[in-house]
Structure formats: structure tokens, C-alpha cells
Scaffold this motif. Sequence first.
Motif, PDB file in Angstrom:
ATOM      1  N   LYS A  24       0.814  -1.223   0.000  1.00  0.00           N
ATOM      2  CA  LYS A  24       0.000   0.000   0.000  1.00  0.00           C
ATOM      3  C   LYS A  24       0.842   1.266   0.000  1.00  0.00           C
ATOM      4  CE  LYS A  24      -3.615  -2.419   2.415  1.00  0.00           C
ATOM      5  NZ  LYS A  24      -4.198  -2.734   3.704  1.00  0.00           N
ATOM      6  N   VAL A  25       1.910   1.291   0.749  1.00  0.00           N
ATOM      7  CA  VAL A  25       2.763   2.476   0.828  1.00  0.00           C
ATOM      8  C   VAL A  25       3.440   2.733  -0.519  1.00  0.00           C
ATOM      9  CG1 VAL A  25       4.785   3.496   1.944  1.00  0.00           C
ATOM     10  CG2 VAL A  25       3.108   2.238   3.306  1.00  0.00           C
ATOM     11  N   VAL A  26       3.913   1.674  -1.164  1.00  0.00           N
ATOM     12  CA  VAL A  26       4.553   1.813  -2.466  1.00  0.00           C
ATOM     13  C   VAL A  26       3.558   2.376  -3.477  1.00  0.00           C
ATOM     14  CG1 VAL A  26       5.618   0.551  -4.393  1.00  0.00           C
ATOM     15  CG2 VAL A  26       6.241  -0.015  -2.045  1.00  0.00           C
ATOM     16  N   VAL A  27       2.332   1.857  -3.462  1.00  0.00           N
ATOM     17  CA  VAL A  27       1.302   2.340  -4.385  1.00  0.00           C
ATOM     18  C   VAL A  27       1.006   3.812  -4.133  1.00  0.00           C
ATOM     19  CG1 VAL A  27      -1.122   2.117  -5.057  1.00  0.00           C
ATOM     20  CG2 VAL A  27       0.290   0.071  -4.784  1.00  0.00           C
ATOM     21  N   THR A  28       0.928   4.205  -2.879  1.00  0.00           N
ATOM     22  CA  THR A  28       0.678   5.607  -2.556  1.00  0.00           C
ATOM     23  C   THR A  28       1.754   6.502  -3.158  1.00  0.00           C
ATOM     24  OG1 THR A  28      -0.434   4.996  -0.508  1.00  0.00           O
ATOM     25  CG2 THR A  28       0.371   7.252  -0.674  1.00  0.00           C
ATOM     26  N   HIS A  29       2.996   6.095  -3.047  1.00  0.00           N
ATOM     27  CA  HIS A  29       4.091   6.876  -3.638  1.00  0.00           C
ATOM     28  C   HIS A  29       4.036   6.855  -5.162  1.00  0.00           C
ATOM     29  CE1 HIS A  29       5.942   7.865   0.114  1.00  0.00           C
ATOM     30  NE2 HIS A  29       6.099   6.601   0.445  1.00  0.00           N
ATOM     31  N   LEU A  30       3.677   5.720  -5.735  1.00  0.00           N
ATOM     32  CA  LEU A  30       3.600   5.625  -7.193  1.00  0.00           C
ATOM     33  C   LEU A  30       2.525   6.537  -7.779  1.00  0.00           C
ATOM     34  CD1 LEU A  30       4.085   1.792  -7.720  1.00  0.00           C
ATOM     35  CD2 LEU A  30       5.640   3.616  -8.422  1.00  0.00           C
ATOM     36  N   LEU A  31       1.506   6.830  -7.004  1.00  0.00           N
ATOM     37  CA  LEU A  31       0.426   7.694  -7.488  1.00  0.00           C
ATOM     38  C   LEU A  31       0.910   9.119  -7.761  1.00  0.00           C
ATOM     39  CD1 LEU A  31      -2.541   6.453  -5.289  1.00  0.00           C
ATOM     40  CD2 LEU A  31      -2.175   6.052  -7.740  1.00  0.00           C
ATOM     41  N   SER A  32       2.023   9.506  -7.164  1.00  0.00           N
ATOM     42  CA  SER A  32       2.555  10.850  -7.410  1.00  0.00           C
ATOM     43  C   SER A  32       3.641  10.841  -8.497  1.00  0.00           C
ATOM     44  CB  SER A  32       3.119  11.453  -6.123  1.00  0.00           C
ATOM     45  OG  SER A  32       4.279  10.764  -5.716  1.00  0.00           O
ATOM     46  N   CYS A  33       3.752   9.718  -9.187  1.00  0.00           N
ATOM     47  CA  CYS A  33       4.779   9.580 -10.218  1.00  0.00           C
ATOM     48  C   CYS A  33       4.142   9.333 -11.584  1.00  0.00           C
ATOM     49  CB  CYS A  33       5.712   8.420  -9.879  1.00  0.00           C
ATOM     50  SG  CYS A  33       6.570   8.636  -8.311  1.00  0.00           S
ATOM     51  N   GLU A  34       4.959   9.508 -12.598  1.00  0.00           N
ATOM     52  CA  GLU A  34       4.493   9.346 -13.977  1.00  0.00           C
ATOM     53  C   GLU A  34       5.514   8.530 -14.756  1.00  0.00           C
ATOM     54  OE1 GLU A  34       3.690  12.147 -17.888  1.00  0.00           O
ATOM     55  OE2 GLU A  34       4.145  13.080 -15.970  1.00  0.00           O
ATOM     56  N   LEU A  35       5.013   7.625 -15.572  1.00  0.00           N
ATOM     57  CA  LEU A  35       5.885   6.884 -16.474  1.00  0.00           C
ATOM     58  C   LEU A  35       6.205   7.802 -17.640  1.00  0.00           C
ATOM     59  CD1 LEU A  35       4.037   3.442 -16.495  1.00  0.00           C
ATOM     60  CD2 LEU A  35       6.008   4.124 -15.118  1.00  0.00           C
ATOM     61  N   THR A  36       7.485   8.085 -17.852  1.00  0.00           N
ATOM     62  CA  THR A  36       7.846   9.076 -18.874  1.00  0.00           C
ATOM     63  C   THR A  36       8.340   8.458 -20.174  1.00  0.00           C
ATOM     64  OG1 THR A  36      10.024   9.314 -17.855  1.00  0.00           O
ATOM     65  CG2 THR A  36       8.323  10.906 -17.216  1.00  0.00           C
ATOM     66  N   SER A  37       9.094   7.359 -20.086  1.00  0.00           N
ATOM     67  CA  SER A  37       9.583   6.744 -21.322  1.00  0.00           C
ATOM     68  C   SER A  37      10.059   5.317 -21.045  1.00  0.00           C
ATOM     69  CB  SER A  37      10.717   7.563 -21.937  1.00  0.00           C
ATOM     70  OG  SER A  37      11.850   7.545 -21.095  1.00  0.00           O
ATOM     71  N   PHE A  38      10.209   4.574 -22.132  1.00  0.00           N
ATOM     72  CA  PHE A  38      10.758   3.220 -22.064  1.00  0.00           C
ATOM     73  C   PHE A  38      11.599   3.011 -23.309  1.00  0.00           C
ATOM     74  CE2 PHE A  38      10.517  -1.353 -23.064  1.00  0.00           C
ATOM     75  CZ  PHE A  38      11.117  -1.855 -21.913  1.00  0.00           C
ATOM     76  N   SER A  39      12.877   2.774 -23.092  1.00  0.00           N
ATOM     77  CA  SER A  39      13.749   2.480 -24.225  1.00  0.00           C
ATOM     78  C   SER A  39      14.916   1.630 -23.762  1.00  0.00           C
ATOM     79  CB  SER A  39      14.266   3.774 -24.879  1.00  0.00           C
ATOM     80  OG  SER A  39      15.044   4.502 -23.972  1.00  0.00           O
ATOM     81  N   GLN A  40      15.345   0.743 -24.642  1.00  0.00           N
ATOM     82  CA  GLN A  40      16.478  -0.151 -24.389  1.00  0.00           C
ATOM     83  C   GLN A  40      16.344  -0.883 -23.056  1.00  0.00           C
ATOM     84  OE1 GLN A  40      19.870   2.417 -24.886  1.00  0.00           O
ATOM     85  NE2 GLN A  40      19.700   2.402 -27.099  1.00  0.00           N
ATOM     86  N   GLY A  41      15.113  -1.281 -22.713  1.00  0.00           N
ATOM     87  CA  GLY A  41      14.862  -2.056 -21.505  1.00  0.00           C
ATOM     88  C   GLY A  41      14.819  -1.249 -20.228  1.00  0.00           C
ATOM     89  N   ILE A  42      14.866   0.074 -20.335  1.00  0.00           N
ATOM     90  CA  ILE A  42      14.837   0.929 -19.142  1.00  0.00           C
ATOM     91  C   ILE A  42      13.521   1.702 -19.101  1.00  0.00           C
ATOM     92  CG2 ILE A  42      15.941   2.804 -17.874  1.00  0.00           C
ATOM     93  CD1 ILE A  42      18.564   2.025 -19.322  1.00  0.00           C
ATOM     94  N   LEU A  43      12.778   1.519 -18.028  1.00  0.00           N
ATOM     95  CA  LEU A  43      11.531   2.242 -17.808  1.00  0.00           C
ATOM     96  C   LEU A  43      11.843   3.455 -16.943  1.00  0.00           C
ATOM     97  CD1 LEU A  43       8.436   2.393 -18.092  1.00  0.00           C
ATOM     98  CD2 LEU A  43       8.284   0.985 -16.030  1.00  0.00           C
ATOM     99  N   HIS A  44      11.561   4.632 -17.482  1.00  0.00           N
ATOM    100  CA  HIS A  44      11.836   5.879 -16.779  1.00  0.00           C
ATOM    101  C   HIS A  44      10.571   6.378 -16.096  1.00  0.00           C
ATOM    102  CE1 HIS A  44      15.862   6.531 -18.540  1.00  0.00           C
ATOM    103  NE2 HIS A  44      15.346   5.831 -19.538  1.00  0.00           N
ATOM    104  N   MET A  45      10.716   6.713 -14.829  1.00  0.00           N
ATOM    105  CA  MET A  45       9.609   7.200 -14.022  1.00  0.00           C
ATOM    106  C   MET A  45      10.036   8.505 -13.369  1.00  0.00           C
ATOM    107  SD  MET A  45       7.932   5.306 -10.712  1.00  0.00           S
ATOM    108  CE  MET A  45       7.551   3.867 -11.681  1.00  0.00           C
ATOM    109  N   SER A  46       9.137   9.474 -13.374  1.00  0.00           N
ATOM    110  CA  SER A  46       9.428  10.780 -12.784  1.00  0.00           C
ATOM    111  C   SER A  46       8.465  11.036 -11.635  1.00  0.00           C
ATOM    112  CB  SER A  46       9.262  11.852 -13.867  1.00  0.00           C
ATOM    113  OG  SER A  46       9.415  13.123 -13.309  1.00  0.00           O
TER     114      SER A  46
END
Length: 120
Positions: A24-46
Motif C-alpha cells: 500500500k505504501v509503495v502504491v501511494t508513492h507511485l500515485l505521485s509519479c508518472e511513467l515518462t519513457s521506455f527504451s532499451q529495456g529501461i523504464l523511466h519514471m518521474s
Amino acid sequence: MAEVQKFRVEWKQFLDSLLKKNYKVVVTHLLSCELTSFSQGILHMSCAKKFSYEELLHDAGLLAREIEIFYGLSVKLHISYDDKNDTGNEQTVFTLFSELSQSNEVVKFLVREFGGELLY
């Protein structure tokens, strides 16, 4: 951008799967983040909240494993802090607890009567 859409389409279901695993805590933090890009196997989150960014850095390995399990892809996770979109209005757990101990009647009673203190 098209690549990151694959993750965004099922992001809500991914968060629901984390909730079922009691993250639950991880999900709460993820809600304030955005997936920005995915390339060469790297998922970028801001993250626009510094506290969420710092907490998710601690859980990055766990989060990457859960993403791999859910999406069935080998992924490295890159989490960044987006200070441009940080409103600065975020309370840390410490300032929140301090404020509660001064303003919330139930908390004030517990501290006064039992000598307790709020710990994170």
C-alpha cells in the motif's frame, strides 16, 4: 513514447496487483509519479514529490521485480525527481506527525495521558 504506452495501458491494474500483495505504501508513492519513457529495456519514471522519490528509490529493486512479473518483460527501472513540478506543499511524515501531535485531539490525549510519541 509509444513504447511507454504499453506500460501505461495496464498501470492501474499493476497498482491493483501491488495492493493485493499489501504494498500500500509503495502504491501511494507511485500515485505521485508518472511513467515518462521506455527504451532499451529501461523504464523511466518521474516523481513530482521528493519524499515519494526518495522512498521509491529504496524500493526500486522490489518494484522492478514486480513490474517484470506483471508485464512479463525484463525491465530496469530509472526513477528521477521532477523538481520543476514539485509544488513544495508536500508534508513529510515527520512534519505531519509533528502537526498531528499539536492539533489532533486524540493524538494529544494519547501523548498527554500515556506519554507516547509518534514514530515512523
